[in-house]
Design a protein around this motif. Structure first.
Motif, PDB file in Angstrom:
ATOM      1  N   SER A 140     -40.739  54.158 -76.936  1.00 58.63           N
ATOM      2  CA  SER A 140     -39.744  53.123 -76.655  1.00 58.63           C
ATOM      3  C   SER A 140     -40.183  52.261 -75.499  1.00 58.63           C
ATOM      4  N   ARG A 141     -39.980  50.952 -75.648  1.00 58.61           N
ATOM      5  CA  ARG A 141     -40.307  50.058 -74.544  1.00 58.61           C
ATOM      6  C   ARG A 141     -39.072  49.757 -73.711  1.00 58.61           C
ATOM      7  N   TRP A 142     -37.977  50.482 -73.962  1.00 63.74           N
ATOM      8  CA  TRP A 142     -36.723  50.212 -73.258  1.00 63.74           C
ATOM      9  C   TRP A 142     -36.408  51.308 -72.247  1.00 63.74           C
ATOM     10  N   PHE A 143     -35.698  50.902 -71.196  1.00 63.97           N
ATOM     11  CA  PHE A 143     -35.232  51.884 -70.208  1.00 63.97           C
ATOM     12  C   PHE A 143     -33.983  52.592 -70.727  1.00 63.97           C
ATOM     13  N   PHE A 144     -33.111  51.834 -71.396  1.00 65.30           N
ATOM     14  CA  PHE A 144     -31.832  52.385 -71.822  1.00 65.30           C
ATOM     15  C   PHE A 144     -31.661  52.366 -73.336  1.00 65.30           C
ATOM     16  N   PHE A 145     -31.891  51.220 -73.937  1.00 67.95           N
ATOM     17  CA  PHE A 145     -31.604  51.050 -75.361  1.00 67.95           C
ATOM     18  C   PHE A 145     -32.544  51.877 -76.228  1.00 67.95           C
ATOM     19  N   THR A 146     -32.069  52.206 -77.447  1.00 75.16           N
ATOM     20  CA  THR A 146     -33.000  52.595 -78.494  1.00 75.16           C
ATOM     21  C   THR A 146     -33.472  51.281 -79.126  1.00 75.16           C
ATOM     22  N   ASP A 147     -34.517  51.328 -79.919  1.00 74.99           N
ATOM     23  CA  ASP A 147     -35.002  50.104 -80.552  1.00 74.99           C
ATOM     24  C   ASP A 147     -33.908  49.452 -81.390  1.00 74.99           C
ATOM     25  N   GLU A 148     -33.157  50.319 -82.081  1.00 76.54           N
ATOM     26  CA  GLU A 148     -32.103  49.803 -82.958  1.00 76.54           C
ATOM     27  C   GLU A 148     -31.005  49.110 -82.146  1.00 76.54           C
ATOM     28  N   TYR A 169     -27.693  48.834 -61.612  1.00 77.28           N
ATOM     29  CA  TYR A 169     -26.350  48.552 -61.101  1.00 77.28           C
ATOM     30  C   TYR A 169     -25.256  48.795 -62.134  1.00 77.28           C
ATOM     31  N   HIS A 170     -25.565  48.528 -63.407  1.00 73.51           N
ATOM     32  CA  HIS A 170     -24.521  48.643 -64.428  1.00 73.51           C
ATOM     33  C   HIS A 170     -24.522  49.992 -65.149  1.00 73.51           C
ATOM     34  N   ARG A 171     -25.120  51.006 -64.537  1.00 73.18           N
ATOM     35  CA  ARG A 171     -25.240  52.266 -65.278  1.00 73.18           C
ATOM     36  C   ARG A 171     -23.897  52.904 -65.614  1.00 73.18           C
ATOM     37  N   ARG A 172     -22.846  52.526 -64.881  1.00 73.04           N
ATOM     38  CA  ARG A 172     -21.556  53.120 -65.223  1.00 73.04           C
ATOM     39  C   ARG A 172     -21.020  52.597 -66.558  1.00 73.04           C
ATOM     40  N   PHE A 173     -21.662  51.570 -67.101  1.00 75.89           N
ATOM     41  CA  PHE A 173     -21.212  51.036 -68.394  1.00 75.89           C
ATOM     42  C   PHE A 173     -22.022  51.576 -69.574  1.00 75.89           C
ATOM     43  N   ALA A 221     -21.549  40.431 -58.474  1.00 78.21           N
ATOM     44  CA  ALA A 221     -21.833  40.788 -59.865  1.00 78.21           C
ATOM     45  C   ALA A 221     -22.579  42.110 -59.975  1.00 78.21           C
ATOM     46  N   LEU A 222     -23.627  42.261 -59.204  1.00 74.89           N
ATOM     47  CA  LEU A 222     -24.412  43.487 -59.313  1.00 74.89           C
ATOM     48  C   LEU A 222     -24.098  44.488 -58.211  1.00 74.89           C
ATOM     49  N   THR A 223     -23.623  44.001 -57.096  1.00 71.87           N
ATOM     50  CA  THR A 223     -23.268  44.897 -55.998  1.00 71.87           C
ATOM     51  C   THR A 223     -22.540  44.075 -54.944  1.00 71.87           C
ATOM     52  N   CYS A 224     -21.926  44.724 -53.996  1.00 70.30           N
ATOM     53  CA  CYS A 224     -21.403  44.004 -52.834  1.00 70.30           C
ATOM     54  C   CYS A 224     -22.511  44.043 -51.788  1.00 70.30           C
ATOM     55  N   PRO A 225     -23.261  42.962 -51.626  1.00 73.31           N
ATOM     56  CA  PRO A 225     -24.447  43.034 -50.773  1.00 73.31           C
ATOM     57  C   PRO A 225     -24.131  43.385 -49.320  1.00 73.31           C
ATOM     58  N   PHE A 226     -22.961  42.995 -48.860  1.00 75.58           N
ATOM     59  CA  PHE A 226     -22.619  43.282 -47.469  1.00 75.58           C
ATOM     60  C   PHE A 226     -21.609  44.416 -47.375  1.00 75.58           C
ATOM     61  N   GLY A 227     -21.653  45.275 -48.381  1.00 77.27           N
ATOM     62  CA  GLY A 227     -20.874  46.488 -48.385  1.00 77.27           C
ATOM     63  C   GLY A 227     -19.436  46.294 -48.802  1.00 77.27           C
ATOM     64  N   PRO A 228     -18.717  47.380 -49.060  1.00 77.56           N
ATOM     65  CA  PRO A 228     -19.244  48.743 -49.144  1.00 77.56           C
ATOM     66  C   PRO A 228     -19.893  48.975 -50.509  1.00 77.56           C
ATOM     67  N   ASP A 229     -20.592  50.108 -50.652  1.00 79.20           N
ATOM     68  CA  ASP A 229     -21.346  50.288 -51.888  1.00 79.20           C
ATOM     69  C   ASP A 229     -20.552  51.053 -52.943  1.00 79.20           C
ATOM     70  N   ASN A 230     -20.948  50.819 -54.178  1.00 82.98           N
ATOM     71  CA  ASN A 230     -20.219  51.391 -55.314  1.00 82.98           C
ATOM     72  C   ASN A 230     -20.347  52.903 -55.420  1.00 82.98           C
ATOM     73  N   GLU A 231     -21.343  53.469 -54.779  1.00 86.28           N
ATOM     74  CA  GLU A 231     -21.565  54.908 -54.911  1.00 86.28           C
ATOM     75  C   GLU A 231     -20.568  55.712 -54.091  1.00 86.28           C
ATOM     76  N   LYS A 232     -20.201  55.174 -52.926  1.00 86.05           N
ATOM     77  CA  LYS A 232     -19.443  56.007 -51.984  1.00 86.05           C
ATOM     78  C   LYS A 232     -17.954  55.681 -51.915  1.00 86.05           C
ATOM     79  N   TYR A 233     -17.578  54.508 -52.427  1.00 87.12           N
ATOM     80  CA  TYR A 233     -16.184  54.082 -52.273  1.00 87.12           C
ATOM     81  C   TYR A 233     -15.452  54.003 -53.594  1.00 87.12           C
TER      82      TYR A 233
END
Lengths: 182, 550
Positions: free
Chosen positions: A31-39, A76-80, B57-69
């Motif tokens: 797989s060339r993907w970090f998360f997805f399957t090819d499909e 960053y979006h791993r919770r999704f 969008a991807l994080t709060c650059p000036f805190g706090p972080d998504n892991e701890k709060y």
């Protein structure tokens, strides 16, 4: 961070490289993907190509937004991750139920109508009984916008495609305005 | 493990905490300033819209972080759902040295005299805990001035007939209008309105060794590369540290205020940068963690004398949470109006802050801060497609051809707009987290519709061929303008602190942040938070004799 000596690091790196060689020689489809399957990647890419289509300017597919999604889903979006995994599986299933074929094989107008039904929660059928289709749709829409209009550093917006379209200068040079404002 | 005892421990190095630290340290107090975040520099983030405090969008650059709060909000089905800092309902401001002032837009508004006397001006409001402040604009005037001079404000009040009376002009001249400002100015005058340059905590000229603004596109939501934007991190905190009396401890998360058996504060417990549990004994404890986290700290500090949390026998801690009901309008133009220069916001009117028929309060109107491509994808006329070909064509056609005029409607305080402690959910350190809940007063939304109509009228007169209003939802929000959770007042039964930010029930415990605000004005609140921090500090310096209050 764990404190490895340089020698340890070289040994670990060598083991890693050897391991990779071993895997790639045994399994034909690496797989060339970090998360997805090819499909999944193929389906997601077809969806985002409808969300921001190519015209005189590149669309989400051409700008590599799939790589933004793939990278952020282990970042960053791993919770999704689950929402994506289930959302893509449900999309695949309800497409098969409704049209008897995969999303990728639908005509462009059919794709758009189907996506609208996801957006409006009007898609019929079994697969979406545990999650609202709009939850998945809104998520992939938002992330597609991020990937297309965000910095190329995060994996999408290849060659600054969207900034070129909007005629925005990038990268920004600190202090430039100091000399260019009239 | 206990640190050496100091005179004052201050929690939160933002707008309020930085000022209190500087005031007390320069007066000879030994001070420990605790901050849950760290120092940031502009260079960490490279002009990245997805990593800005504007989009989060991807994080709060000036805190706090998504892991701890964590926080919880209503899930719409009668339960609670967990949200992380970069999600909108969390209501984040920032968690770093400087707090919100590192990356803010830096509007420097004084509240108007009516904003301190809302009940006197508008009477009793059903369903609201509307009340007058226990202090007046005149009481705070010299403290506003001190904030304007020590932190640094550019502006010219002479063009604003509604500006409250002042003793001295701003220390720096105003900024010139950008392209939008030059279009909005004559049309406002034609409508009989009174436009003027927005006062800003930002250098228009060299000031106190810091450079003037270079108009970066990446201004609001980002740290300033040349320190033209003035926050506590590049003004008062360095002064405090230079005295040798102030120790700044970063990456330290305070968990509890320690209350002794006599019911006084004896210090605080915190987790240091290595997550070690520590205590900091102090004569005085001063909370400057913002309206949500300050209330959380009080509510989490339970003891025999204060079973509902420190200084909370009134039961009022955490209630009356206010932000602002932001509203306005967007106009589309036939010509380019974008000039690629930050921060963008430059022109305002105060014509609609008060005395609007049928409306309680009101708010300023100003042109919006500079837009960036990702967030612009959310600005569409009602019914317009959010995606597909139409999305792309709109993005291309109007990114440089739209103006947005917006303003903060002053919210009516509502008792049930509140933060409470979630009984189950805990953060990374095991500290119980906040629940945020409540709905705006219906009069707020009437105010929004009123102000948005005025914004639309202004844009039409400026030449917009299409306009539409933006009205916020009903849910209460905390966010960057969070306020009101530790109301100041004269009656200990219906307020948390006295006029000087001193807890009614614990005389060596103070609050110096937006929590104190009885009402939050129709303005960005930071200059008022700063003025109050000077006000609270002045009382402590004058009345504290080294062991107790005179």
């Amino acid at each position: 961070m764990t404190d490895y000596s340089r020698r340890d690091f070289v040994r670990i790196a060598a083991a890693g490289a050897g391991g990779l060689f071993f895997v790639s020689s045994c399994i034909s489809k690496q797989s060339r993907w970090f998360f997805f399957t090819d499909e999944e990647a193929s389906l997601a890419e077809s969806i985002i190509a409808c969300l921001i289509p190519a015209d005189d300017f590149p669309g989400a597919k051409e700008a590599g937004v799939i790589h933004f999604l793939d990278r952020q889903l282990v970042g960053y979006h791993r919770r999704f991750q689950n929402l994506y995994r289930n959302g893509l599986a449900n999309t695949r299933k309800s497409c098969l139920q409704q049209f008897g074929k995969c999303f990728n094989d639908l005509a462009d107008e059919q794709k758009i109508l189907f996506l609208k039904s996801l957006e409006d929660n009007t898609v019929p059928g079994e697969p979406w009984k545990d999650m609202a289709s709009s939850d998945f749709f809104n998520l992939i829409l938002d992330h597609t916008m991020q990937g297309f209009y965000g910095s190329p550093r995060h994996g999408g917006n290849k060659d600054y495609a969207s900034y070129r379209m909007l005629q925005l200068d990038y990268p920004l040079i600190i202090g430039r305005h100091k000399y260019e404002t009239d | 493990m206990a640190n050496k005892k100091v005179n004052a421990v201050i929690i939160g190095a933002g707008a309020g905490g930085g000022i209190v630290a500087k005031e007390l340290a320069t007066a000879g107090f030994s001070v420990v300033l605790l901050e849950r975040g760290r120092w940031h520099t502009f260079n960490e983030y490279n002009n990245d819209e997805l990593i800005s405090q504007r989009s989060n969008a991807l994080t709060c650059p000036f805190g706090p972080d998504n892991e701890k709060y964590r926080r919880t909000v209503p899930d719409g089905k009668g339960g609670w759902r967990v949200v992380v800092p970069n999600e909108w309902p969390y209501g984040n401001n920032a968690g770093c040295v400087g707090g919100g002032t590192l990356s803010y837009g830096a509007m420097a508004w004084r509240f108007m005299p009516e904003d301190f006397a809302m009940k006197k001006t508008y009477g009793h409001v059903e369903g609201s805990t509307l009340e007058d402040w226990p202090l007046s604009y005149d009481d705070l005037e010299s403290f506003y001035e001190k904030a304007e001079y020590e932190i640094g404000v550019s502006g010219d009040p002479s063009l604003n007939p509604f500006a409250p009376a002042r003793q001295k002009p701003y220390p720096m001249p105003p900024f010139p209008y950008n392209r939008e400002g030059n279009m909005l100015e004559p049309s406002a005058r034609r409508l009989g309105l009174h436009p003027f340059p927005i006062p800003m905590l930002r250098n228009s000229v060299f000031y106190q060794g810091r450079s003037p603004c270079i108009h970066m596109r990446t201004c609001i939501g980002y740290a300033c590369p040349v320190n033209a934007k003035a926050g506590s991190q590049n003004t008062v905190i360095p002064v405090a540290l230079k005295t040798g009396n102030c120790r700044l401890l970063t990456n330290c998360k305070v968990s509890e205020i320690i209350i002794d058996e006599r019911g006084r504060a004896s210090g605080i417990r915190y987790f240091d940068a290595q997550d070690k549990a520590k205590t900091q004994p102090a004569d005085l404890v001063i909370l400057c963690a913002g309206a949500t986290e300050t209330a959380r700290l009080l509510l989490n500090s339970k003891s025999n004398l204060f079973p509902n949390g420190a200084a909370n026998n009134s039961g009022w801690v955490g209630h009356n949470l206010q932000g602002h009901a932001y509203c306005g309008a967007i106009g589309l133009f036939g010509e380019e109006v974008y000039d690629d220069a930050g921060p963008g916001a430059c022109i305002a009117i105060n014509d609609f802050n008060h005395h609007n028929p049928g409306i309680l309060g009101g708010g300023l109107l100003a042109n919006e801060f500079i837009r960036q491509p990702y967030l612009f994808t959310g600005l569409r006329p009602p019914g317009h497609a959010r995606w597909g070909k139409e999305h792309k064509v709109f993005q291309r056609d109007y990114f440089k051809k739209h103006i947005s005029v917006v303003g903060p409607i002053q919210e009516m305080p509502v008792f049930t707009n509140q933060v409470t402690i979630d009984p189950a959910v805990k953060d990374y350190w095991g500290i119980p987290v906040l629940r945020i809940s409540g709905y705006r007063h219906e009069k707020d939304l009437e105010g929004c519709d009123f102000l948005a109509s005025k914004a639309e009228m202004w844009l039409r007169e400026t030449g917009a061929h299409t306009t539409w209003k933006m009205i916020p939802g009903k849910e209460t929000g905390a966010g960057q303008h969070q306020a009101g959770t530790c109301r100041m007042g004269n009656d200990p039964k219906t307020s948390v602190t006295n006029t000087h930010g001193q807890a009614h029930e614990i005389d060596n415990l103070f609050v110096a942040d937006g929590s104190l605000h009885v009402t939050n004005g129709g303005f960005n609140p930071v200059l008022t938070i700063m003025a109050l921090a000077y006000w609270v500090s002045a009382y402590i310096k004058k009345e504290w004799n080294g062991t107790r209050f005179k």
